[in-house]
Design an enzyme around this catalytic site. Structure first.
Site, PDB file in Angstrom:
ATOM      1  N   GLN A 276      -6.677 -14.229   5.524  1.00 49.86           N
ATOM      2  CA  GLN A 276      -7.395 -13.060   5.002  1.00 49.86           C
ATOM      3  C   GLN A 276      -7.736 -13.325   3.540  1.00 49.86           C
ATOM      4  OE1 GLN A 276      -6.566  -8.413   4.041  1.00 49.86           O
ATOM      5  NE2 GLN A 276      -6.166  -8.972   6.157  1.00 49.86           N
TER       6      GLN A 276
ATOM      7  N   ASN B 101      -4.965 -14.579   0.407  1.00 52.46           N
ATOM      8  CA  ASN B 101      -5.133 -14.906  -1.019  1.00 52.46           C
ATOM      9  C   ASN B 101      -4.622 -16.301  -1.376  1.00 52.46           C
ATOM     10  OD1 ASN B 101      -6.209 -12.276  -1.993  1.00 52.46           O
ATOM     11  ND2 ASN B 101      -4.251 -11.532  -1.221  1.00 52.46           N
TER      12      ASN B 101
ATOM     13  N   PHE C 140     -12.450  -6.445   1.358  1.00 54.46           N
ATOM     14  CA  PHE C 140     -13.526  -5.853   0.535  1.00 54.46           C
ATOM     15  C   PHE C 140     -14.892  -6.072   1.182  1.00 54.46           C
ATOM     16  CE2 PHE C 140     -11.062  -6.440  -3.727  1.00 54.46           C
ATOM     17  CZ  PHE C 140     -10.382  -5.249  -3.496  1.00 54.46           C
TER      18      PHE C 140
ATOM     19  N   TYR D  83       0.859  -1.183   0.000  1.00 52.18           N
ATOM     20  CA  TYR D  83       0.000   0.000   0.000  1.00 52.18           C
ATOM     21  C   TYR D  83       0.903   1.245   0.000  1.00 52.18           C
ATOM     22  CZ  TYR D  83      -3.435  -3.464   1.604  1.00 52.18           C
ATOM     23  OH  TYR D  83      -4.225  -4.582   1.741  1.00 52.18           O
TER      24      TYR D  83
ATOM     25  N   LYS E 211     -24.576   3.450  -1.898  1.00 52.61           N
ATOM     26  CA  LYS E 211     -24.533   4.859  -2.320  1.00 52.61           C
ATOM     27  C   LYS E 211     -24.309   5.036  -3.814  1.00 52.61           C
ATOM     28  CE  LYS E 211     -19.678   5.122  -1.150  1.00 52.61           C
ATOM     29  NZ  LYS E 211     -18.632   5.774  -0.403  1.00 52.61           N
TER      30      LYS E 211
HETATM   31  P1  NAP Z   1     -14.003  -1.955   1.388  1.00 52.11           P
HETATM   32  O1  NAP Z   1     -13.751  -2.005   2.843  1.00 52.11           O
HETATM   33  O2  NAP Z   1     -14.933  -2.932   0.817  1.00 52.11           O
HETATM   34  O3  NAP Z   1     -14.495  -0.510   0.970  1.00 52.11           O
HETATM   35  C1  NAP Z   1     -13.914   0.621   1.535  1.00 52.11           C
HETATM   36  C2  NAP Z   1     -14.405   1.853   0.804  1.00 52.11           C
HETATM   37  O4  NAP Z   1     -15.828   1.981   0.968  1.00 52.11           O
HETATM   38  C3  NAP Z   1     -13.828   3.112   1.413  1.00 52.11           C
HETATM   39  O5  NAP Z   1     -12.551   3.402   0.890  1.00 52.11           O
HETATM   40  C4  NAP Z   1     -14.859   4.154   1.050  1.00 52.11           C
HETATM   41  O6  NAP Z   1     -14.650   4.495  -0.327  1.00 52.11           O
HETATM   42  C5  NAP Z   1     -16.162   3.357   1.194  1.00 52.11           C
HETATM   43  N1  NAP Z   1     -16.738   3.432   2.565  1.00 52.11           N
HETATM   44  C6  NAP Z   1     -16.188   2.993   3.702  1.00 52.11           C
HETATM   45  N2  NAP Z   1     -16.998   3.185   4.754  1.00 52.11           N
HETATM   46  C7  NAP Z   1     -18.108   3.753   4.257  1.00 52.11           C
HETATM   47  C8  NAP Z   1     -19.309   4.190   4.838  1.00 52.11           C
HETATM   48  N3  NAP Z   1     -19.527   4.053   6.148  1.00 52.11           N
HETATM   49  N4  NAP Z   1     -20.246   4.732   4.044  1.00 52.11           N
HETATM   50  C9  NAP Z   1     -20.024   4.856   2.723  1.00 52.11           C
HETATM   51  N5  NAP Z   1     -18.912   4.459   2.103  1.00 52.11           N
HETATM   52  C10 NAP Z   1     -17.948   3.903   2.865  1.00 52.11           C
HETATM   53  O7  NAP Z   1     -12.653  -2.078   0.544  1.00 52.11           O
HETATM   54  P2  NAP Z   1     -11.133  -1.938   0.878  1.00 52.11           P
HETATM   55  O8  NAP Z   1     -10.839  -0.749   1.725  1.00 52.11           O
HETATM   56  O9  NAP Z   1     -10.409  -2.063  -0.385  1.00 52.11           O
HETATM   57  O10 NAP Z   1     -10.849  -3.246   1.744  1.00 52.11           O
HETATM   58  C11 NAP Z   1     -10.769  -3.226   3.162  1.00 52.11           C
HETATM   59  C12 NAP Z   1      -9.369  -3.479   3.624  1.00 52.11           C
HETATM   60  O11 NAP Z   1      -9.012  -4.838   3.302  1.00 52.11           O
HETATM   61  C13 NAP Z   1      -8.295  -2.636   2.916  1.00 52.11           C
HETATM   62  O12 NAP Z   1      -8.203  -1.341   3.441  1.00 52.11           O
HETATM   63  C14 NAP Z   1      -7.082  -3.481   3.124  1.00 52.11           C
HETATM   64  O13 NAP Z   1      -6.531  -3.217   4.395  1.00 52.11           O
HETATM   65  C15 NAP Z   1      -7.635  -4.903   3.042  1.00 52.11           C
HETATM   66  N6  NAP Z   1      -7.448  -5.535   1.718  1.00 52.11           N
HETATM   67  C16 NAP Z   1      -6.664  -6.644   1.649  1.00 52.11           C
HETATM   68  C17 NAP Z   1      -6.459  -7.286   0.442  1.00 52.11           C
HETATM   69  C18 NAP Z   1      -5.587  -8.502   0.392  1.00 52.11           C
HETATM   70  O14 NAP Z   1      -5.117  -8.871  -0.700  1.00 52.11           O
HETATM   71  N7  NAP Z   1      -5.320  -9.153   1.507  1.00 52.11           N
HETATM   72  C19 NAP Z   1      -7.080  -6.813  -0.718  1.00 52.11           C
HETATM   73  C20 NAP Z   1      -7.908  -5.690  -0.616  1.00 52.11           C
HETATM   74  C21 NAP Z   1      -8.090  -5.073   0.612  1.00 52.11           C
HETATM   75  P3  NAP Z   1     -15.259   5.791  -1.047  1.00 52.11           P
HETATM   76  O15 NAP Z   1     -15.370   6.870  -0.048  1.00 52.11           O
HETATM   77  O16 NAP Z   1     -14.298   6.069  -2.161  1.00 52.11           O
HETATM   78  O17 NAP Z   1     -16.567   5.311  -1.579  1.00 52.11           O
END
Ligand code: NAP
Length: 310
Positions: A177, A158, A206, A59, A216
């Protein structure tokens, strides 16, 4: 004060609502990120009892860990945070490859420790599998680091079910994870049952399907960041996903809660999911996601949500 939950068989206790920090300095994932805002997100999380922070070498690269390191230093209380980070990415010239060799993983942990400005990492994951290293050998290297006190728990991310089984040959894997949310439920076939059987904590990534499950979006949205490539947002699939989210909205409205909190609360009813790590780009989102803890789901509601997204 939220009661902390134990992650599987580890000694880690976390708020079930964690914080995914890929938008903290994750310049390679999102456009125009402000690093001060990123640090504020981390402060806001910690100020409000969210102690489980999820980051990774890639990241940024490096910037997410570095900014979290700065925040930890500023606050001067390392113990308030449970830090999960990940490694496996290696740059060879301009190419990005995965390396799970013991030597590389040990190096990766050392460099993460420096960026995080700490002498231990609570949870270190192998971020992605490589093609060559036997997975039990890779985990064996992390076990040595655990015995040395440099990491407190071992994770893999993964991995396929076969890779997870190989990785866990000696029973050393603490946390898995993987991608899992209401719109992507493949993990229910084999990964979730395996983690349950072996007392491995499953952390879904995700959880909000990058905001789609926050209810939204509409069909006119155009995405120009990592979402442009994600399957959830592709033409044809995106419209169907929006229809399902609208069904979820009906339950949310009846309960007078937000869709995002309903989805997040549902994951916490699944076996072996003790905590989730929604990402956020605004401090309001960090705070908003905490409201999940106020949502109580009945058995009927759990089944109905399952049916909508089956
Ligand atoms: P996510 O949690 O599914 O979505 C997060 C996004 O949703 C935010 O950046 C924001 O984007 C929106 N959001 C968050 N809270 C909200 C709310 N209360 N109301 C409205 N919109 C909201 O996706 P992610 O951040 O990609 O995944 C979560 C975490 O998983 C990552 O931060 C990372 O640490 C981890 N991850 C790990 C892997 C892996 O390979 N192990 C892969 C992906 C992610 P907007 O404001 O732009 O809409």
């Amino acid at each position: 004060m939220t009661k902390k939950t134990q992650l599987g068989k580890t000694d880690l206790y976390v708020n079930p609502i964690g914080f995914g920090a890929n938008a903290v300095g994750g310049h390679n994932l999102y456009n125009n990120l402000d690093e001060e805002v990123g640090k504020d997100l981390v402060h806001t999380a910690l100020d409000n009892g969210i102690n489980f922070l999820d980051t990774a070498f890639i990241y940024g690269p490096k910037r997410s860990e570095e900014l979290i390191g700065e925040v930890l230093k500023e606050r001067g209380n390392r113990f308030e945070a449970v830090i999960a980070t990940k490694g496996a990415h290696k740059f060879v010239g301009n190419d990005e490859v995965f390396d799970n060799s013991p030597a590389f993983l040990k190096e990766a942990v050392e460099s993460s420790l420096k960026r995080l400005q700490t002498d231990y990492i609570d949870l270190f994951y192998i971020h992605f599998p490589d093609n060559d290293t036997p997975k039990d050998e890779a985990v064996g290297a992390l076990k040595e680091l655990k015995d040395e006190g440099k990491i407190k728990a071992i994770g893999v991310s993964n991995f396929s079910i076969e890779q997870l089984k190989e990785a866990n040959k000696d029973g050393y894997v603490d946390v898995f994870q993987g991608e899992y949310n209401l719109l992507q439920r493949d993990a229910e076939k084999e990964l979730l049952p395996y983690t349950k059987e072996h007392n491995i904590s499953f952390i879904p990534f995700f959880p909000l399907a990058s905001g789609l499950l926050a209810g939204k979006y509409n069909k006119n949205m155009v995405f120009n960041d990592l979402r442009a490539d994600l399957p959830y947002f592709q033409e044809g699939v995106f419209e169907k996903n929006l229809e399902k989210v609208e069904e979820l909205r009906k339950i949310a409205d009846t309960k007078h809660v937000e869709i995002a909190h309903l989805a997040l609360a549902w994951y916490l009813t699944r076996d072996s999911i003790e905590a989730i790590i929604p990402g956020a780009k605004k401090t309001e989102q960090v705070l908003d996601n905490l409201k999940t803890l106020d949502v109580q789901l009945t058995e009927e509601e759990i089944k109905e949500i399952d049916r909508i997204f089956r």
